[in-house]
Scaffold this motif. Structure first.
Motif, PDB file in Angstrom:
ATOM      1  N   ILE A 118       0.862  -1.191   0.000  1.00 55.57           N
ATOM      2  CA  ILE A 118       0.000   0.000   0.000  1.00 55.57           C
ATOM      3  C   ILE A 118       0.895   1.236   0.000  1.00 55.57           C
ATOM      4  O   ILE A 118       1.683   1.446   0.927  1.00 55.57           O
ATOM      5  CB  ILE A 118      -0.942   0.028   1.215  1.00 55.57           C
ATOM      6  CG1 ILE A 118      -1.768  -1.265   1.285  1.00 55.57           C
ATOM      7  CG2 ILE A 118      -1.857   1.257   1.153  1.00 55.57           C
ATOM      8  CD1 ILE A 118      -2.756  -1.317   2.447  1.00 55.57           C
ATOM      9  N   VAL A 195     -10.400   0.522   1.452  1.00 59.88           N
ATOM     10  CA  VAL A 195      -9.304  -0.396   1.767  1.00 59.88           C
ATOM     11  C   VAL A 195      -9.827  -1.834   1.801  1.00 59.88           C
ATOM     12  O   VAL A 195      -9.199  -2.762   1.270  1.00 59.88           O
ATOM     13  CB  VAL A 195      -8.625  -0.026   3.109  1.00 59.88           C
ATOM     14  CG1 VAL A 195      -7.610  -1.092   3.510  1.00 59.88           C
ATOM     15  CG2 VAL A 195      -7.936   1.328   2.994  1.00 59.88           C
ATOM     16  N   THR A 199      -8.011  -4.355  -1.110  1.00 58.33           N
ATOM     17  CA  THR A 199      -6.834  -5.054  -0.578  1.00 58.33           C
ATOM     18  C   THR A 199      -7.173  -6.506  -0.223  1.00 58.33           C
ATOM     19  O   THR A 199      -8.339  -6.881  -0.131  1.00 58.33           O
ATOM     20  CB  THR A 199      -6.283  -4.363   0.691  1.00 58.33           C
ATOM     21  OG1 THR A 199      -7.280  -4.399   1.714  1.00 58.33           O
ATOM     22  CG2 THR A 199      -5.877  -2.925   0.415  1.00 58.33           C
ATOM     23  N   VAL A 208       1.597  -7.022   5.197  1.00 57.71           N
ATOM     24  CA  VAL A 208       1.254  -5.747   4.565  1.00 57.71           C
ATOM     25  C   VAL A 208       2.417  -4.769   4.707  1.00 57.71           C
ATOM     26  O   VAL A 208       2.962  -4.605   5.800  1.00 57.71           O
ATOM     27  CB  VAL A 208      -0.009  -5.134   5.210  1.00 57.71           C
ATOM     28  CG1 VAL A 208      -0.479  -3.925   4.400  1.00 57.71           C
ATOM     29  CG2 VAL A 208      -1.121  -6.164   5.320  1.00 57.71           C
ATOM     30  N   TYR A 209       2.801  -4.161   3.602  1.00 57.67           N
ATOM     31  CA  TYR A 209       3.835  -3.122   3.602  1.00 57.67           C
ATOM     32  C   TYR A 209       3.162  -1.806   3.248  1.00 57.67           C
ATOM     33  O   TYR A 209       2.557  -1.691   2.183  1.00 57.67           O
ATOM     34  CB  TYR A 209       4.906  -3.412   2.556  1.00 57.67           C
ATOM     35  CG  TYR A 209       5.701  -4.687   2.759  1.00 57.67           C
ATOM     36  CD1 TYR A 209       5.161  -5.926   2.439  1.00 57.67           C
ATOM     37  CD2 TYR A 209       7.003  -4.642   3.242  1.00 57.67           C
ATOM     38  CE1 TYR A 209       5.903  -7.096   2.608  1.00 57.67           C
ATOM     39  CE2 TYR A 209       7.752  -5.806   3.406  1.00 57.67           C
ATOM     40  CZ  TYR A 209       7.202  -7.026   3.089  1.00 57.67           C
ATOM     41  OH  TYR A 209       7.933  -8.181   3.255  1.00 57.67           O
ATOM     42  N   VAL A 210       3.259  -0.823   4.130  1.00 55.13           N
ATOM     43  CA  VAL A 210       2.650   0.488   3.883  1.00 55.13           C
ATOM     44  C   VAL A 210       3.755   1.535   3.865  1.00 55.13           C
ATOM     45  O   VAL A 210       4.544   1.623   4.803  1.00 55.13           O
ATOM     46  CB  VAL A 210       1.635   0.866   4.983  1.00 55.13           C
ATOM     47  CG1 VAL A 210       0.847   2.107   4.570  1.00 55.13           C
ATOM     48  CG2 VAL A 210       0.690  -0.286   5.291  1.00 55.13           C
ATOM     49  N   CYS A 211       3.797   2.343   2.810  1.00 55.57           N
ATOM     50  CA  CYS A 211       4.814   3.395   2.750  1.00 55.57           C
ATOM     51  C   CYS A 211       4.223   4.650   2.147  1.00 55.57           C
ATOM     52  O   CYS A 211       3.520   4.606   1.144  1.00 55.57           O
ATOM     53  CB  CYS A 211       6.018   2.941   1.925  1.00 55.57           C
ATOM     54  SG  CYS A 211       7.367   4.144   1.911  1.00 55.57           S
ATOM     55  N   VAL A 217       0.172   6.940   6.169  1.00 53.78           N
ATOM     56  CA  VAL A 217       0.527   5.669   6.806  1.00 53.78           C
ATOM     57  C   VAL A 217      -0.247   5.486   8.115  1.00 53.78           C
ATOM     58  O   VAL A 217      -0.734   4.387   8.413  1.00 53.78           O
ATOM     59  CB  VAL A 217       2.050   5.587   7.040  1.00 53.78           C
ATOM     60  CG1 VAL A 217       2.411   4.355   7.855  1.00 53.78           C
ATOM     61  CG2 VAL A 217       2.787   5.573   5.711  1.00 53.78           C
ATOM     62  N   VAL A 220      -3.924   4.629   7.097  1.00 56.00           N
ATOM     63  CA  VAL A 220      -4.056   3.294   6.510  1.00 56.00           C
ATOM     64  C   VAL A 220      -3.814   2.208   7.556  1.00 56.00           C
ATOM     65  O   VAL A 220      -4.558   1.217   7.632  1.00 56.00           O
ATOM     66  CB  VAL A 220      -3.086   3.124   5.321  1.00 56.00           C
ATOM     67  CG1 VAL A 220      -2.977   1.662   4.905  1.00 56.00           C
ATOM     68  CG2 VAL A 220      -3.538   3.976   4.143  1.00 56.00           C
ATOM     69  N   SER A 221      -2.797   2.388   8.393  1.00 54.74           N
ATOM     70  CA  SER A 221      -2.503   1.311   9.343  1.00 54.74           C
ATOM     71  C   SER A 221      -3.607   1.190  10.391  1.00 54.74           C
ATOM     72  O   SER A 221      -3.941   0.086  10.819  1.00 54.74           O
ATOM     73  CB  SER A 221      -1.111   1.470   9.959  1.00 54.74           C
ATOM     74  OG  SER A 221      -0.943   2.725  10.531  1.00 54.74           O
ATOM     75  N   ILE A 234       1.785  -5.744   9.899  1.00 53.77           N
ATOM     76  CA  ILE A 234       1.780  -4.500   9.131  1.00 53.77           C
ATOM     77  C   ILE A 234       3.129  -3.815   9.303  1.00 53.77           C
ATOM     78  O   ILE A 234       3.472  -3.371  10.394  1.00 53.77           O
ATOM     79  CB  ILE A 234       0.653  -3.565   9.608  1.00 53.77           C
ATOM     80  CG1 ILE A 234      -0.700  -4.280   9.541  1.00 53.77           C
ATOM     81  CG2 ILE A 234       0.642  -2.282   8.790  1.00 53.77           C
ATOM     82  CD1 ILE A 234      -1.815  -3.543  10.278  1.00 53.77           C
ATOM     83  N   THR A 236       5.493  -0.680   8.361  1.00 56.90           N
ATOM     84  CA  THR A 236       5.298   0.675   7.851  1.00 56.90           C
ATOM     85  C   THR A 236       6.632   1.375   7.634  1.00 56.90           C
ATOM     86  O   THR A 236       7.612   1.101   8.318  1.00 56.90           O
ATOM     87  CB  THR A 236       4.472   1.530   8.832  1.00 56.90           C
ATOM     88  OG1 THR A 236       5.194   1.681  10.056  1.00 56.90           O
ATOM     89  CG2 THR A 236       3.120   0.912   9.106  1.00 56.90           C
TER      90      THR A 236
END
Lengths: 242, 197
Positions: A118, A195, A199, A208-211, A217, A220-221, A234, A236
């Motif tokens: 994400i 989301v 997803t 899950v990789y959020v950047c 962030v 989303v997290s 998760i 981040t």
């Protein structure tokens, strides 16, 4: 890896390419680069002729062995390093890099779990590295990417992501200001509903990789945790500052 | 060998002798975290020190607030290169807490809600150099900056100032915490630029 990080290496700009109205892709030739895992970052150091220096960290869009390193840099209006990298630097110019850095926000080919990526804005860079590594490998884990941008033209690697043709890798888009014609979803920041729709569900227990920017962030997290994802699943990476 | 970047240097950041090498000044308060921000209610919050004899000393939020509270003015330096000068915090000195817990070993592992850890020598948590901080610039500490309470060890890079802190365990040897297992330095002195392995 331990010993390589502290050493500054000379990098020569091999190629520059515009990526977005405010962003650019840079290919650097870095003799002695030890290679890097997808998701890692590096430090860039610029030195002016009078000795003034500035250092910043950038995510790496490339991975694996080899001495060519790809960066994608978004120009920050108040920045001192990013405007130089996006507007001024030309092939043949030199700078210094140190790395790779980070052993947490990385993906390994041996992982056999579903992966949800994400990204917000230029936060896509380390996720592109991960996506490329997955597509180039024999790994067939289900992958999905959700990429939120202001408008289609603000997306880094838009053509490359659109061209992904792999039944196990789906890319979903979210637009906050402008969308392509006939876009079926409302504009705006991602929501719990979007989301959930765009997803891999928590029931599949994806990593899950959020950047992206901190606010993105954070939002989303929180949504992911509310949707039932375990916080420990998760990862981040936030960026802020210039 | 000096490598010059042609034409670089037109835009410069303000410099300051209080800025460690490789750092830049920011007016923002950026965030470095590896995962989602944990949501911790002060009603459930607890801070525990486990000493070398396995003795646990715990404080509830109200018990922490009943201890002497100090005003702390300090500069802070993040490994991601931003620094803020002259920040203001309020918190309880670790000296008070370590004394009460009969600290008896030289190394501490800080544990956080959310599972993160970071290692700090007890000496660096002593002698008025570290706090459990719960207020920043006159406001309760924001969750994304570590609220309700974080460790504040401002003479080290700021990842050592564990957010969402919930306790310390004391150990005879210096073992790497979460960040230290993932590329960051065991000690983290910003003036020596001890950023990475």
């Amino acid at each position: 890896m331990a010993s390589g990080v502290s050493r500054w290496l000379t990098a020569t700009v091999a190629r520059v390419a515009p990526a977005t109205p405010h962003g650019r892709i840079l290919l650097l030739d870095v003799p002695g680069w030890p290679g890097n895992r997808p998701g890692q970052h590096l430090d860039v150091r610029l030195t002016a002729e009078d000795g003034y220096q500035a250092e910043r960290s950038y995510s790496i869009a490339s991975s694996g062995d080899g001495e060519t390193v790809e960066l994608a840099v978004d120009e920050l209006p108040d920045g001192e390093v990013s405007p130089y990298l996006v507007e001024d630097v030309q092939p043949g110019d030199q700078l210094e890099v140190r790395g790779p850095i980070g052993a947490y926000f990385v993906w390994r080919e041996t992982q056999d779990e579903p992966v949800q990526l994400i990204a917000g804005g230029s936060g896509v860079v380390p996720l592109v590295a991960i996506a490329r590594a997955r597509l180039a490998s024999g790994n067939r884990s289900p992958f999905r990417m959700l990429y939120s941008v202001r408008s289609p033209e603000d997306a880094f690697y838009a053509a490359e992501l659109a061209a992904i043709d792999d039944p196990g890798f789906r890319v979903d888009w979210a637009y906050t200001r402008h969308a392509p014609e006939a876009w079926p979803h409302p504009l705006g920041r991602v929501t719990p509903e979007s989301v959930a729709r765009d997803t891999i569900p928590a029931a599949d227990d994806p990593l899950v990789y959020v950047c992206g920017p901190t606010g993105f962030v954070e939002a989303v997290s929180h949504i992911l945790v509310d949707l039932g994802h375990a916080p420990g699943r998760i990862k981040t990476e936030r960026f802020g500052g210039a | 060998m000096a490598v010059f970047s042609r034409g670089f240097g037109a835009r410069r950041r303000e410099s300051d002798p209080k800025l460690p090498p490789g750092q830049y000044l920011t007016a923002d308060f950026p965030v470095l975290s590896a995962g989602p921000t944990p949501r911790v209610d002060t009603a459930d919050w607890e801070f525990t020190i486990v000493n070398g004899h396995g003795e646990r000393t715990s404080w509830s939020w109200d018990e922490l607030m009943a201890l002497p509270i100090e005003d702390v003015g300090t500069d802070i330096h993040c490994v991601t290169r931003w620094s803020k000068l002259g920040t203001h915090w309020r918190g309880v000195s670790l000296d008070t807490l370590l004394d009460a817990a009969k600290a008896d070993l030289p190394y501490a592992m800080a544990h956080s809600y959310g599972g993160y850890t970071t290692n700090v020598p007890v000496e660096d948590l002593s002698n008025g150099r570290a706090w459990i901080a719960f207020e920043f610039e006159g406001e309760p500490l924001d969750p994304e900056h570590g609220g309700p309470a974080r460790l504040l060890v401002p003479h080290l890079y700021f990842w050592k100032s564990a957010k969402w802190v919930r306790g310390l365990t004391l150990h005879p040897t210096d073992e790497p915490g979460f960040w230290e297992q993932n590329g960051y330095n065991m000690y983290g002195d910003p003036w020596k630029e001890q950023r990475y392995w």
